[in-house]
Design a protein around this motif. Structure first.
Motif, PDB file in Angstrom:
ATOM      1  N   MET A 154       0.785  -1.060   0.318  1.00  0.00           N
ATOM      2  CA  MET A 154       0.077   0.059  -0.098  1.00  0.00           C
ATOM      3  C   MET A 154       0.900   1.275  -0.018  1.00  0.00           C
ATOM      4  N   LYS A 155       0.582   2.232  -0.890  1.00  0.00           N
ATOM      5  CA  LYS A 155       1.248   3.602  -0.966  1.00  0.00           C
ATOM      6  C   LYS A 155       0.827   4.258   0.085  1.00  0.00           C
ATOM      7  N   SER A 156       1.681   5.137   0.704  1.00  0.00           N
ATOM      8  CA  SER A 156       1.228   6.330   1.561  1.00  0.00           C
ATOM      9  C   SER A 156       0.751   7.439   0.863  1.00  0.00           C
ATOM     10  N   ILE A 157      -0.425   7.879   1.732  1.00  0.00           N
ATOM     11  CA  ILE A 157      -1.142   8.723   1.168  1.00  0.00           C
ATOM     12  C   ILE A 157      -0.345  10.138   0.949  1.00  0.00           C
ATOM     13  N   LEU A 158       0.749  10.342   1.672  1.00  0.00           N
ATOM     14  CA  LEU A 158       1.385  11.540   1.791  1.00  0.00           C
ATOM     15  C   LEU A 158       2.589  11.432   0.496  1.00  0.00           C
ATOM     16  N   THR A 159       3.504  10.509   0.829  1.00  0.00           N
ATOM     17  CA  THR A 159       4.628  10.197   0.043  1.00  0.00           C
ATOM     18  C   THR A 159       4.368   9.646  -1.231  1.00  0.00           C
ATOM     19  N   LYS A 160       3.057   8.999  -1.532  1.00  0.00           N
ATOM     20  CA  LYS A 160       2.820   8.301  -2.647  1.00  0.00           C
ATOM     21  C   LYS A 160       3.922   7.123  -2.946  1.00  0.00           C
ATOM     22  N   LYS A 161       4.570   6.613  -1.879  1.00  0.00           N
ATOM     23  CA  LYS A 161       5.412   5.550  -2.063  1.00  0.00           C
ATOM     24  C   LYS A 161       5.010   4.397  -1.196  1.00  0.00           C
ATOM     25  N   GLU A 162       5.363   3.250  -1.712  1.00  0.00           N
ATOM     26  CA  GLU A 162       5.036   1.920  -1.126  1.00  0.00           C
ATOM     27  C   GLU A 162       5.581   1.775   0.264  1.00  0.00           C
ATOM     28  N   GLY A 163       4.899   1.020   1.157  1.00  0.00           N
ATOM     29  CA  GLY A 163       5.515   0.751   2.441  1.00  0.00           C
ATOM     30  C   GLY A 163       4.563   1.277   3.702  1.00  0.00           C
ATOM     31  N   ALA A 164       3.297   1.570   3.079  1.00  0.00           N
ATOM     32  CA  ALA A 164       2.269   1.853   4.414  1.00  0.00           C
ATOM     33  C   ALA A 164       2.039   0.563   5.111  1.00  0.00           C
ATOM     34  N   VAL A 165       1.715   0.868   6.496  1.00  0.00           N
ATOM     35  CA  VAL A 165       1.409  -0.516   7.290  1.00  0.00           C
ATOM     36  C   VAL A 165      -0.044  -0.453   7.695  1.00  0.00           C
ATOM     37  N   LEU A 166      -0.765  -1.749   7.388  1.00  0.00           N
ATOM     38  CA  LEU A 166      -2.086  -2.004   7.755  1.00  0.00           C
ATOM     39  C   LEU A 166      -2.000  -1.775   9.176  1.00  0.00           C
ATOM     40  N   LEU A 167      -2.728  -1.008  10.152  1.00  0.00           N
ATOM     41  CA  LEU A 167      -3.052  -1.208  11.680  1.00  0.00           C
ATOM     42  C   LEU A 167      -4.155  -2.054  11.889  1.00  0.00           C
ATOM     43  N   LYS A 168      -5.313  -1.699  11.457  1.00  0.00           N
ATOM     44  CA  LYS A 168      -6.473  -2.382  11.505  1.00  0.00           C
ATOM     45  C   LYS A 168      -7.672  -2.302  10.768  1.00  0.00           C
ATOM     46  N   THR A 169      -8.555  -3.212  10.582  1.00  0.00           N
ATOM     47  CA  THR A 169      -9.499  -3.141   9.897  1.00  0.00           C
ATOM     48  C   THR A 169     -10.868  -2.923  10.653  1.00  0.00           C
ATOM     49  N   ILE A 170     -11.847  -1.859  10.600  1.00  0.00           N
ATOM     50  CA  ILE A 170     -13.056  -1.921  11.369  1.00  0.00           C
ATOM     51  C   ILE A 170     -14.325  -2.117  10.267  1.00  0.00           C
ATOM     52  N   ASP A 171     -15.375  -2.417  10.934  1.00  0.00           N
ATOM     53  CA  ASP A 171     -16.676  -2.652  10.367  1.00  0.00           C
ATOM     54  C   ASP A 171     -17.431  -1.327  10.208  1.00  0.00           C
ATOM     55  N   PRO A 172     -17.909  -0.758   8.919  1.00  0.00           N
ATOM     56  CA  PRO A 172     -18.620   0.201   9.134  1.00  0.00           C
ATOM     57  C   PRO A 172     -19.905   0.267   9.753  1.00  0.00           C
ATOM     58  N   ARG A 173     -20.533  -0.828   9.921  1.00  0.00           N
ATOM     59  CA  ARG A 173     -22.059  -0.983  10.402  1.00  0.00           C
ATOM     60  C   ARG A 173     -21.912  -0.896  11.841  1.00  0.00           C
ATOM     61  N   GLN A 174     -20.710  -1.363  12.544  1.00  0.00           N
ATOM     62  CA  GLN A 174     -20.408  -1.183  13.924  1.00  0.00           C
ATOM     63  C   GLN A 174     -20.227  -0.042  14.264  1.00  0.00           C
ATOM     64  N   ILE A 175     -19.374   1.015  13.492  1.00  0.00           N
ATOM     65  CA  ILE A 175     -19.382   2.360  13.614  1.00  0.00           C
ATOM     66  C   ILE A 175     -20.668   3.208  13.648  1.00  0.00           C
ATOM     67  N   ALA A 176     -21.437   2.828  12.706  1.00  0.00           N
ATOM     68  CA  ALA A 176     -22.721   3.536  12.426  1.00  0.00           C
ATOM     69  C   ALA A 176     -23.737   3.287  13.772  1.00  0.00           C
ATOM     70  N   GLU A 177     -23.711   2.061  14.105  1.00  0.00           N
ATOM     71  CA  GLU A 177     -24.537   1.926  15.283  1.00  0.00           C
ATOM     72  C   GLU A 177     -23.892   2.703  16.567  1.00  0.00           C
ATOM     73  N   LYS A 178     -22.570   2.882  16.528  1.00  0.00           N
ATOM     74  CA  LYS A 178     -22.234   3.326  17.683  1.00  0.00           C
ATOM     75  C   LYS A 178     -22.420   5.071  17.703  1.00  0.00           C
TER      76      LYS A 178
END
Length: 264
Positions: free
Chosen positions: A1-25
């Motif tokens: 994954m490319k960094s959204i700022l540098t536009k270079k590869e190497g970004a690290v995925l920290l976590k994935t979340i469920d949009p439905r859970q956020i909507a409920e909260k």
């Protein structure tokens, strides 16, 4: 994954979340419906750029729209009349200037700057807020920065943006567009929540306002200095707001939640 700022590869995925859970909260915690915003999203990813220290959410479609902010404005605390950063910024503007504020809210900074004899304009996407500011005689654009550049043939001495950058889904283009609207040697003033502090009190970004569809990125001093190697700008100064009384309880509760998480 490319960094959204540098536009270079190497970004690290920290976590994935469920949009439905956020909507409920959001519905339970703030009585705000973001379900339609998230209905076509399967997941939201949280990434980190090791080079710049910047962390952000994607996809861009997770960012809040006008409907979200029109719902948030029902809370008195959302658009505050007096902010420390308003007056700190005005102290950094040493001569009469042509100022553009991005995200003018209810126009409180515009009024303060006008009293200092500055020439002011604003950008505001919340149409209700924009109409209220216009009715007070202020010039308000309801356009994105890149579209404003195409429409007008002028540049500004100073561009200010308070508590906006963290909401932007493509911050690199946002800052580039701001630079393109400045005179040579002009000044940009950004105010953002301090990511260093937020990581100490809300390390999981569990606070509703610290995640999509509200916040899309987390900023700190390291990230701003990293921008010097990416964009034609120079960081002149960084200032930290003293702890306000109305934030004290929230800060203390955040520290306690993190320290005694095992009791939850």
């Amino acid at each position: 994954m490319k960094s959204i700022l540098t536009k270079k590869e190497g970004a690290v995925l920290l976590k994935t979340i469920d949009p439905r859970q956020i909507a409920e909260k959001w519905k339970k915690g703030l009585a705000i419906d973001v379900g339609n915003k998230f209905k076509n999203l399967q997941k939201i990813n949280y990434w980190h750029c090791k080079t710049t220290g910047f962390s952000w959410y994607d996809p861009k479609e997770a960012a809040g729209d006008r409907n979200l902010y029109e719902q948030l404005e029902k809370y008195e605390w959302y658009y505050m009349k007096d902010k420390w950063e308003f007056y700190k910024a005005l102290n950094l503007i040493h001569k009469k200037s042509k100022i553009l504020e991005i995200g003018s809210g209810e126009g409180y900074f515009l009024k303060a700057a006008q009293k200092k004899n500055h020439s002011v304009e604003g950008i505001e996407f919340n149409s209700k807020s924009a109409d209220r500011i216009k009715s007070q005689g202020f010039k308000i654009h309801e356009l994105a920065l890149n579209n404003l550049k195409k429409k007008i043939n002028q540049h500004y001495d100073v561009i200010c943006s308070y508590q906006v950058l963290e909401h932007v889904s493509d911050p690199l283009e946002f800052i580039k567009d701001a630079i393109n609207l400045l005179i040579p040697g002009g000044k940009i003033i950004f105010s953002v929540p301090n990511g260093e502090v937020m990581r100490k009190i809300d390390n999981g970004n569990d606070t509703l306002l610290n995640q999509p569809p509200h916040h899309m990125g987390h900023w700190d001093k390291k990230v701003f200095f990293a921008l010097e190697k990416i964009l034609p700008l120079k960081v002149k100064s960084i200032h930290y707001e003293p702890l306000a009384d109305y934030h004290a309880e929230w800060i203390i509760n955040g520290y306690l939640r993190k320290k005694f998480y095992f009791l939850g």
